[in-house]
Design an enzyme around this catalytic site. Sequence first.
Site: not given
Ligand SMILES: NC(=O)c1ccc[n+]([C@@H]2O[C@H](COP(=O)([O-])OP(=O)(O)OC[C@H]3O[C@@H](n4cnc5c(N)ncnc54)[C@H](O)[C@@H]3O)[C@@H](O)[C@H]2O)c1
Length: 251
Positions: A102, A135, A139
């Site tokens: 996070n 969430h 998710k």
């Molecule tokens: N650490 C943090 O602070 C934090 C904050 C928000 C979300 N997250 C995490 O980040 C991740 C993404 O979140 P999001 O809300 O943007 O999700 P999202 O589903 O909106 O986006 C994920 C993207 O990854 C793409 N994708 C699929 N296969 C791929 C590949 N091989 N290479 C590159 N991209 C690919 C998908 O097409 C999609 O556009 C999740 O795991 C979420 O839990 C972490």
Amino acid sequence: MKAAIIGYGKMGREIERILSERGHSVALVIDADNASDLDAEHLAGVDVALEFSTPATAYANIRTCLECGTAVVSGTTGWTERLAELQALCRERQGAMFYASNFSLGVNLLFRLNRRLAELVGRMGGYDVRIEETHHTQKKDSPSGTAITLAEEAIAGLPGKSAWVNYAPGLDHAAHRIDTPAEAPADAVVIESVREGAVPGIHTVVYEAEDDRLELRHEIKNRRTLALGAVVAAEYLCGRQGIYTMDDLLR
Ligand SMILES: NC(=O)c1ccc[n+]([C@@H]2O[C@H](COP(=O)([O-])OP(=O)(O)OC[C@H]3O[C@@H](n4cnc5c(N)ncnc54)[C@H](O)[C@@H]3O)[C@@H](O)[C@H]2O)c1
């Protein structure tokens, strides 16, 4: 800073906006439809890659960046049982990697408070602990990476706890899933996961004794704070070598 965005979903798009506001350029955007472009040729000249994709793709994406000598910031959750492998690779290649479950400043303050509280409660005894996380319905992982970090830190402070389980009604993909809270072994911290609407993220740690209850609660109001944290982490990582977390950044 010349950045690559890996995963062009909700976070990737927000990160793109913040990179541009802070005067950085985006040299490469990778998503599912051009995933095979993630290679040394396309990463040439990139200072840092920001990886927010899916639990199924994060490991390979980060690995490719490290193998190509590109510094990488990742926040993808739901795959971190393999994080240690990539940290070892990063050390071996003398690369640079920053991972955080996070990137919100407030959540990282919550982590610190929770660590301290668990330590105090562990010494005093008499309290049980549980975690609730809510969430948005899109998710893909359960429990949230943040809830796992909170649980692991509580476990480290509480002598009676050694594992966590996930009560996630209606979610088939939950890790360490239990079907009712009553099933949880006494030495396990129960994480309850709720998926509703478009909630960016709420985490509550509840310490409960027979006579009172103490709660630490954090609510993210928007995704911007998470994306900003990731971009600041990328700025910090630029030109550095090694493995970093939010603790390093906050220090
Ligand atoms: N650490 C943090 O602070 C934090 C904050 C928000 C979300 N997250 C995490 O980040 C991740 C993404 O979140 P999001 O809300 O943007 O999700 P999202 O589903 O909106 O986006 C994920 C993207 O990854 C793409 N994708 C699929 N296969 C791929 C590949 N091989 N290479 C590159 N991209 C690919 C998908 O097409 C999609 O556009 C999740 O795991 C979420 O839990 C972490």
